[in-house]
Design a protein around this motif. Structure first.
Motif, mmCIF file in Angstrom:
data_model
loop_
_atom_site.group_PDB
_atom_site.id
_atom_site.type_symbol
_atom_site.label_atom_id
_atom_site.label_comp_id
_atom_site.label_asym_id
_atom_site.label_seq_id
_atom_site.Cartn_x
_atom_site.Cartn_y
_atom_site.Cartn_z
ATOM 1 N N PHE A 134 0.804 -1.230 0.000
ATOM 2 C CA PHE A 134 0.000 0.000 0.000
ATOM 3 C C PHE A 134 0.836 1.278 0.000
ATOM 4 O O PHE A 134 0.312 2.351 -0.272
ATOM 5 C CB PHE A 134 -0.883 0.063 1.260
ATOM 6 N N GLY A 135 2.088 1.181 0.404
ATOM 7 C CA GLY A 135 2.888 2.396 0.611
ATOM 8 C C GLY A 135 2.953 2.734 2.095
ATOM 9 O O GLY A 135 2.409 2.020 2.932
ATOM 10 N N GLU A 136 3.613 3.833 2.403
ATOM 11 C CA GLU A 136 3.936 4.150 3.806
ATOM 12 C C GLU A 136 2.763 4.739 4.597
ATOM 13 O O GLU A 136 2.770 4.729 5.815
ATOM 14 C CB GLU A 136 5.118 5.129 3.862
ATOM 15 N N SER A 137 1.759 5.280 3.891
ATOM 16 C CA SER A 137 0.625 5.851 4.634
ATOM 17 C C SER A 137 -0.290 4.730 5.095
ATOM 18 O O SER A 137 -0.376 3.694 4.438
ATOM 19 C CB SER A 137 -0.192 6.784 3.754
ATOM 20 N N PRO A 138 -1.002 4.939 6.208
ATOM 21 C CA PRO A 138 -1.890 3.880 6.695
ATOM 22 C C PRO A 138 -2.837 3.401 5.588
ATOM 23 O O PRO A 138 -3.445 4.206 4.886
ATOM 24 C CB PRO A 138 -2.665 4.560 7.833
ATOM 25 N N PRO A 139 -2.917 2.084 5.415
ATOM 26 C CA PRO A 139 -3.655 1.537 4.275
ATOM 27 C C PRO A 139 -5.157 1.738 4.380
ATOM 28 O O PRO A 139 -5.724 1.786 5.459
ATOM 29 C CB PRO A 139 -3.327 0.046 4.320
ATOM 30 N N ARG A 140 -5.738 1.821 3.198
ATOM 31 C CA ARG A 140 -7.186 1.897 3.087
ATOM 32 C C ARG A 140 -7.614 0.627 2.348
ATOM 33 O O ARG A 140 -7.557 0.572 1.108
ATOM 34 C CB ARG A 140 -7.504 3.165 2.294
ATOM 35 N N PHE A 141 -7.998 -0.395 3.118
ATOM 36 C CA PHE A 141 -8.490 -1.619 2.472
ATOM 37 C C PHE A 141 -9.789 -1.303 1.739
ATOM 38 O O PHE A 141 -10.590 -0.469 2.183
ATOM 39 C CB PHE A 141 -8.753 -2.710 3.520
ATOM 40 N N ASP A 142 -10.016 -1.998 0.633
ATOM 41 C CA ASP A 142 -11.298 -1.821 -0.051
ATOM 42 C C ASP A 142 -12.431 -2.424 0.774
ATOM 43 O O ASP A 142 -13.521 -1.861 0.824
ATOM 44 C CB ASP A 142 -11.247 -2.458 -1.448
ATOM 45 N N LEU A 143 -12.147 -3.557 1.401
ATOM 46 C CA LEU A 143 -13.192 -4.200 2.219
ATOM 47 C C LEU A 143 -12.535 -5.008 3.331
ATOM 48 O O LEU A 143 -11.589 -5.756 3.076
ATOM 49 C CB LEU A 143 -14.041 -5.143 1.342
ATOM 50 N N ILE A 144 -13.049 -4.853 4.540
ATOM 51 C CA ILE A 144 -12.655 -5.725 5.645
ATOM 52 C C ILE A 144 -13.911 -6.451 6.118
ATOM 53 O O ILE A 144 -14.947 -5.819 6.364
ATOM 54 C CB ILE A 144 -12.010 -4.930 6.809
ATOM 55 N N VAL A 145 -13.814 -7.768 6.201
ATOM 56 C CA VAL A 145 -14.935 -8.583 6.671
ATOM 57 C C VAL A 145 -14.666 -8.937 8.134
ATOM 58 O O VAL A 145 -13.639 -9.529 8.452
ATOM 59 C CB VAL A 145 -15.073 -9.868 5.825
ATOM 60 N N LEU A 146 -15.583 -8.549 9.006
ATOM 61 C CA LEU A 146 -15.407 -8.782 10.435
ATOM 62 C C LEU A 146 -16.536 -9.653 10.978
ATOM 63 O O LEU A 146 -17.656 -9.640 10.452
ATOM 64 C CB LEU A 146 -15.414 -7.453 11.199
ATOM 65 N N GLY A 147 -16.223 -10.355 12.061
ATOM 66 C CA GLY A 147 -17.247 -11.028 12.842
ATOM 67 C C GLY A 147 -17.275 -10.377 14.213
ATOM 68 O O GLY A 147 -16.515 -9.442 14.494
ATOM 69 N N MET A 148 -18.145 -10.869 15.055
ATOM 70 C CA MET A 148 -18.165 -10.374 16.437
ATOM 71 C C MET A 148 -18.363 -11.557 17.371
ATOM 72 O O MET A 148 -19.219 -12.416 17.119
ATOM 73 C CB MET A 148 -19.307 -9.372 16.631
ATOM 74 N N GLY A 149 -17.575 -11.610 18.431
ATOM 75 C CA GLY A 149 -17.741 -12.661 19.427
ATOM 76 C C GLY A 149 -18.848 -12.293 20.403
ATOM 77 O O GLY A 149 -19.263 -11.129 20.485
ATOM 78 N N PRO A 150 -19.310 -13.265 21.179
ATOM 79 C CA PRO A 150 -20.365 -12.989 22.162
ATOM 80 C C PRO A 150 -19.948 -11.939 23.197
ATOM 81 O O PRO A 150 -20.798 -11.289 23.814
ATOM 82 C CB PRO A 150 -20.589 -14.347 22.841
ATOM 83 N N ASP A 151 -18.649 -11.754 23.391
ATOM 84 C CA ASP A 151 -18.157 -10.740 24.337
ATOM 85 C C ASP A 151 -17.954 -9.379 23.665
ATOM 86 O O ASP A 151 -17.432 -8.452 24.282
ATOM 87 C CB ASP A 151 -16.838 -11.207 24.972
ATOM 88 N N GLY A 152 -18.308 -9.270 22.383
ATOM 89 C CA GLY A 152 -18.160 -7.993 21.679
ATOM 90 C C GLY A 152 -16.795 -7.792 21.041
ATOM 91 O O GLY A 152 -16.510 -6.718 20.532
ATOM 92 N N HIS A 153 -15.950 -8.825 21.051
ATOM 93 C CA HIS A 153 -14.651 -8.649 20.364
ATOM 94 C C HIS A 153 -14.858 -8.677 18.857
ATOM 95 O O HIS A 153 -15.857 -9.221 18.358
ATOM 96 C CB HIS A 153 -13.621 -9.705 20.806
ATOM 97 N N THR A 154 -13.909 -8.090 18.174
ATOM 98 C CA THR A 154 -13.897 -8.205 16.719
ATOM 99 C C THR A 154 -12.449 -8.328 16.265
ATOM 100 O O THR A 154 -11.557 -7.831 16.950
ATOM 101 C CB THR A 154 -14.601 -7.018 16.033
ATOM 102 N N ALA A 155 -12.240 -8.975 15.093
ATOM 103 C CA ALA A 155 -10.894 -9.380 14.704
ATOM 104 C C ALA A 155 -10.274 -10.020 15.970
ATOM 105 O O ALA A 155 -10.925 -10.838 16.628
ATOM 106 C CB ALA A 155 -10.102 -8.213 14.150
ATOM 107 N N SER A 156 -9.059 -9.630 16.381
ATOM 108 C CA SER A 156 -8.559 -10.126 17.675
ATOM 109 C C SER A 156 -8.385 -8.959 18.636
ATOM 110 O O SER A 156 -7.401 -8.865 19.376
ATOM 111 C CB SER A 156 -7.280 -10.949 17.499
#
Ligand code: 6PG
Length: 244
Positions: A134-156
Motif C-alpha cells: 500500500f505504501g507508507e501511509s496507513p492503508p485503506r483496504f477496499d473491504l474488511i470482513v469482520l465477525g463479532m464474538g459474544p463478548d463484543g470482540h472483533t478481529a482479535s
C-alpha cells in the motif's frame, strides 16, 4: 451504533447479501486491484464458500483480488484452528477444484499473516508487507470482513485489552478466545477501510449486539469500529438481532 444494519431471516440470507454487496463493491473499483481483509470464525465460512460458486464466482475478477487477513490465530498455518487454513479450505482451494472451471486466485495475491518466530516479529513483518503493497501511509483496504464474538470482540481486539495506537498490526496475548496468542489489524487500520461488513449470526451474539446498539458501544471493541470515510454495514440474522 454506527453504520447501517440489515436484519435477515437466517445465516444463509446474511451470506447471500454479503456476496451481493461484495460483488458490487468490487465493481466500483473496476480495473484496479481490490484489497480484501478476511476474519476467521465460523460465521463468514458460508460467505467465503458462496463466492466460489455460481452465480458469484463468474462475477468476480479474481486476478485483481488481493486477500489479506484481518486477524490470525498464532498457530502453524496447517493447524486445524488457523484462520488462513479455513480461508484456504473455504475460498482458495474450492475455486481451483476439478469441475468448477479454471478460476484461480494468483498465489502472489494471497497475503497470509506469518505465524513463525515470535508474534511481535510476525506483526512487524506483516506491517512491512502491507507497506510494500500500500505504501507508507496507513492503508485503506477496499473491504474488511469482520465477525463479532459474544463478548463484543472483533478481529482479535478483545474487551479489557489495551490496544496500543500506532502499529498497523498488533501482537495479541492472553486472548480469552483460544488460542491465547494472535495477530490483529489495529482499530485505526480497520477504521480507514472503504467498506466494512460485520457478519453476525446466532443467539449468543444478541446481548453484545444489543449493548452496542444502545448506550455502551464504546466499551466493546466491535462498537468502536466507526469508519473515517467508508461504508459500515452490519449484516445480522434474526437470532442475533434478538427481540429488541
Ligand atoms: C477469530 C476471529 C474472531 C471471529 C469472532 C466471531 O479468529 O476467531 O476472527 O474475531 O470473527 O469471534 O466468530 P464466529 O463467527 O465463530 O462467531
Amino acid at each position: 451504533m454506527d453504520g447501517q444494519t440489515l436484519v435477515f431471516a437466517d445465516p444463509a440470507a446474511v451470506a447471500e447479501e454479503a456476496a451481493r454487496r461484495f460483488v458490487s463493491a468490487m465493481a466500483e473499483r473496476a480495473g484496479g486491484r481490490f484489497s480484501l481483509a478476511l476474519s476467521g470464525g465460523s460465521t463468514p465460512q458460508r460467505f467465503y464458500r458462496l463466492l466460489t460458486a455460481s452465480p458469484w464466482r463468474e462475477q468476480i475478477d479474481w486476478g485483481s483480488l488481493h486477500v489479506f487477513l484481518a486477524d490470525e490465530r498464532f498457530l502453524p498455518s496447517g493447524h486445524p484452528d488457523s484462520n488462513f487454513r479455513m480461508i484456504r479450505e473455504t475460498l482458495i482451494d474450492p475455486l481451483a477444484a476439478e469441475g468448477r472451471g479454471v478460476v484461480k486466485l494468483p498465489a502472489c495475491n494471497i497475503h497470509p499473516m506469518p505465524t513463525d518466530g515470535t508474534v511481535e516479529d510476525s506483526a512487524i513483518r506483516y506491517e512491512a508487507g502491507l507497506k510494500g503493497f500500500f505504501g507508507e501511509s496507513p492503508p485503506r483496504f477496499d473491504l474488511i470482513v469482520l465477525g463479532m464474538g459474544p463478548d463484543g470482540h472483533t478481529a482479535s481486539l478483545f474487551p479489557s485489552h489495551i490496544h496500543p495506537k500506532g502499529p498497523w498490526v498488533l501482537p495479541v496475548h492472553n486472548s480469552p478466545k483460544p488460542p491465547p496468542t494472535r495477530l490483529s489489524l489495529s482499530l485505526e487500520i480497520i477504521n480507514q477501510s472503504r467498506h466494512v461488513f460485520f457478519l453476525v449470526t446466532g443467539h449468543d451474539k444478541a446481548e453484545a449486539l444489543s449493548s452496542i446498539r444502545k448506550a455502551s458501544k464504546e466499551t466493546l471493541p466491535a462498537g468502536t469500529v466507526q469508519l473515517n470515510d467508508g461504508e459500515l454495514i452490519w449484516l445480522v440474522d434474526q437470532a442475533a438481532w434478538g427481540e429488541s
